[in-house]
Design an enzyme around this catalytic site. Structure first.
Site, mmCIF file in Angstrom:
data_model
loop_
_atom_site.group_PDB
_atom_site.id
_atom_site.type_symbol
_atom_site.label_atom_id
_atom_site.label_comp_id
_atom_site.label_asym_id
_atom_site.label_seq_id
_atom_site.Cartn_x
_atom_site.Cartn_y
_atom_site.Cartn_z
ATOM 1 N N LYS A 210 0.841 -1.202 0.000
ATOM 2 C CA LYS A 210 0.000 0.000 0.000
ATOM 3 C C LYS A 210 0.875 1.251 0.000
ATOM 4 C CE LYS A 210 -3.465 2.397 2.718
ATOM 5 N NZ LYS A 210 -4.312 2.413 3.902
ATOM 6 N N GLU A 216 10.791 -4.766 4.087
ATOM 7 C CA GLU A 216 10.878 -6.196 3.780
ATOM 8 C C GLU A 216 10.433 -6.455 2.330
ATOM 9 O OE1 GLU A 216 9.486 -4.800 6.410
ATOM 10 O OE2 GLU A 216 9.559 -6.090 8.194
ATOM 11 N N GLY A 271 -4.906 -1.779 4.951
ATOM 12 C CA GLY A 271 -4.233 -2.959 4.400
ATOM 13 C C GLY A 271 -4.946 -4.247 4.765
ATOM 14 N N ARG A 272 -5.392 -4.361 6.011
ATOM 15 C CA ARG A 272 -6.024 -5.615 6.472
ATOM 16 C C ARG A 272 -7.443 -5.789 5.958
ATOM 17 N NH1 ARG A 272 -4.662 -1.982 10.276
ATOM 18 N NH2 ARG A 272 -6.224 -1.073 11.635
ATOM 19 N N GLU A 357 -4.765 -5.912 14.898
ATOM 20 C CA GLU A 357 -4.184 -4.656 14.428
ATOM 21 C C GLU A 357 -5.256 -3.564 14.472
ATOM 22 O OE1 GLU A 357 -2.607 -3.875 10.291
ATOM 23 O OE2 GLU A 357 -0.683 -4.145 11.266
ATOM 24 N N HIS A 388 -5.747 -32.289 19.166
ATOM 25 C CA HIS A 388 -4.712 -33.225 19.599
ATOM 26 C C HIS A 388 -3.455 -32.483 20.047
ATOM 27 C CE1 HIS A 388 -7.095 -36.660 18.355
ATOM 28 N NE2 HIS A 388 -7.507 -35.873 17.386
ATOM 29 N N LYS A 519 9.449 -0.212 13.372
ATOM 30 C CA LYS A 519 9.912 0.134 12.017
ATOM 31 C C LYS A 519 10.903 1.282 12.094
ATOM 32 C CE LYS A 519 5.637 -0.717 9.413
ATOM 33 N NZ LYS A 519 4.615 -0.120 8.570
#
Ligand code: F6P
Length: 529
Positions: A210, A216, A271-272, A357, A388, A519
């Protein structure tokens, strides 16, 4: 919205506190009342919800609905739909609903936004179709066979989750026309292992960001370019194998991306919440335009439900209310989501970003420190596997962990042995919900052990270890089938739930300042300032 009133000062909050402080029946007693159970069945956009195992009575439900009213959830939703800048710390509207297509006549956010959305939707789904039909070529003139998505957070989790959920189904287990891969982590192992089996001359990269500043992602993109060049792709051919999806097309083009290989979305999309936008391009490539549009339609159907259903039947609002009851009044600090459908294996990581977030905040919208709990820690994973492993803690640990179970009634028709496997999956889902709700008292456990022929002393000694407190609240969400439509509805259900909870907790759901400090420090360490 009127003057902000802290949640704990709202009259309904105090009523709820009094209800929580009073003695309440155990779920095993509440569940005896079949008319109560029947009144806790809901439906929204094809999703059925069984909330009979929530620890609620009519009095609690009434007070929760009053809390929604006292919290002005509806006026806040209307402000969002109208495009008011409800994300006040970033001065932005919040309009991911507008991405789901032109389903709303006279949309409250305005026709101009719908027109922009439709134009971009056509652009990126056309590109996806061209790719799927072998019309996009690599530097040796052959059709692209592999697409690698480079992006992180919202630029990865949504499309990756949905590709895994729907990709195999739409390909009907046959090899897809174009394989779609996702790399989010800058750890060199991730890119290297993804690229190792691929042919550079037939691989296209989608760089999703975005902001187009995420370190990264840009590091991955630079390495991807080098990999193409090392394989013989010339500087002039390079941009043909690169696509950018971003809200900052200027930055992408300055970085060498071609204008017609840039697909955009807007700063009013978090973004999410962006899987519906061009961020869905890799998904559209994996499942095709028609299926992608079906997913949007599922989201639209949930929007229609949320906008037109009264509060007492409004599923996203109700899920938010049960969450508030469990978090703030029953004291649950975590919330567990357990899909009982293997293709939904990435649904929980996707939800974790959406939920935590958004609502992992400690100050209210007016800047004051919150003294009520906000987002619980959301965790979970595929229920069958969890049973399990960590379900031990859910059954006998010290935490109260409310649960959402997600079941698919008709799983994988057409797969070999599907019916028998699916029967076992659903049996387990039902057994877990019931075991967590009912538990088994020490007295019943002693009796069970006696009945099995165990000596009295041993039965008494073992019973505490083998008894279950139960009373674990849960909701089961039932999808008839896992389809693009039902997945779209499910995603939108949770999006609206998150909005409603933020409205009640009085927090900003659409900023994420909490991710900034780390960041900034990484940058400072890199540059030495
Ligand atoms: O650091 C968090 C975050 O900003 C998320 O909100 C976002 O989804 C992700 O990073 C990726 O950001 P971008 O799409 O700008 O690269």
């Amino acid at each position: 919205m009127n003057h902000f009133i802290r949640p704990e000062q709202r009259p309904s909050w105090q009523v709820l506190q009094a209800l929580a402080d009073a003695p309440m029946l155990h779920l095993r007693d509440l569940l005896q009342d079949s008319s109560r159970n029947a009144s806790l069945q809901f439906e929204a956009a094809g999703i059925q919800a069984d909330a009979s195992r929530q620890r609620v009575t009519p009095a609690v439900m009434q007070a929760l609905l009053k809390l929604a009213e006292d919290s002005q959830v509806l006026p806040q939703a209307q402000a969002m739909f109208k495009g008011e800048a409800i994300n006040t710390t970033e001065h932005r509207p919040v309009l991911h609903m507008a991405l789901r297509g032109d389903h709303v006549a006279s949309p409250p956010w305005g026709a101009a936004i719908t027109a922009d959305v439709q134009r971009e939707l056509t652009r990126f789904t056309n590109f996806a179709e061209r790719l799927r039909h072998g019309e996009v070529h690599g530097f040796k003139g052959q059709a692209i066979t592999d697409v690698v998505n480079l992006g992180i957070g919202g630029s990865d989790l949504g499309p990756r989750m949905a590709t895994e959920a729907l990709g195999q189904l739409s390909a009907n287990l046959k090899a897809p026309a174009v394989r779609v891969h996702y790399v989010s982590n800058v750890d060199p192992w991730c890119l290297a292992t993804t690229l190792a089996p691929l042919d550079a001359s037939r691989t296209l990269f989608i760089v999703q960001s975005k902001t187009f500043t995420t370190q990264e992602t840009l590091t991955l993109a630079a390495s991807a370019k080098r990999w193409l060049q090392d394989a013989g792709c010339s500087g002039a051919q390079l941009p043909q194998q690169l696509v950018a999806v971003t809200a900052k097309p200027g930055l992408a083009q300055a970085d060498g991306f071609l204008a017609d290989h840039c697909f955009v979305f807007w700063d009013w999309v978090g973004g999410r919440y962006s899987v519906w936008s061009a961020i869905g391009l890799p998904l559209a490539i994996a499942i095709g335009r028609d299926a992608f549009l079906q997913m949007l339609a599922g989201g639209q159907a949930m929007d229609q439900h949320v906008m037109h259903t009264p509060p007492e039947r409004n599923l996203p609002l109700l899920m938010a209310l049960w969450g508030v009851w469990n978090r703030n009044f029953l004291g649950a600090t975590t919330h567990h989501v357990a899909p009982y459908a293997a293709p939904l294996g990435r649904f929980v990581p996707f939800l974790q970003q959406m939920d935590m977030e958004s609502n992992g905040k400690r100050v209210h919208v007016d800047g004051s420190i919150a003294s009520v709990g906000t987002s619980p820690v959301l965790w979970g994973g595929l229920g069958i596997d969890g049973q399990h492993a960590y379900f031990q803690l859910l059954h006998q640990g010290q935490h109260l962990v409310p649960m959402d179970f997600i079941g698919v009634r008709q799983g994988h028709a057409g797969l070999p042995l599907a019916a028998e496997h699916q029967r076992v999956v659903l049996l387990n889902l039902q057994a877990q919900t019931q075991a967590l709700a009912l538990g088994r008292s020490v007295a019943d456990t002693v009796q069970m052990l006696r009945d099995s022929g165990m000596a009295e002393a041993q039965a008494q000694a073992l019973a505490p270890h083998r008894s279950f407190a139960g009373n674990v609240p849960s909701t089961v969400l039932w999808l008839e089938q896992l389809t693009p439509h039902s997945l779209g509805a499910l995603i939108a259900l949770y999006e609206h739930k998150v909005f409603c909870q933020a409205a009640m907790w009085g927090v900003h759901a659409y900023d994420q300042w909490g991710v900034e400090l780390g960041k900034t420090m990484a940058k400072a360490m890199e540059t030495g300032h």
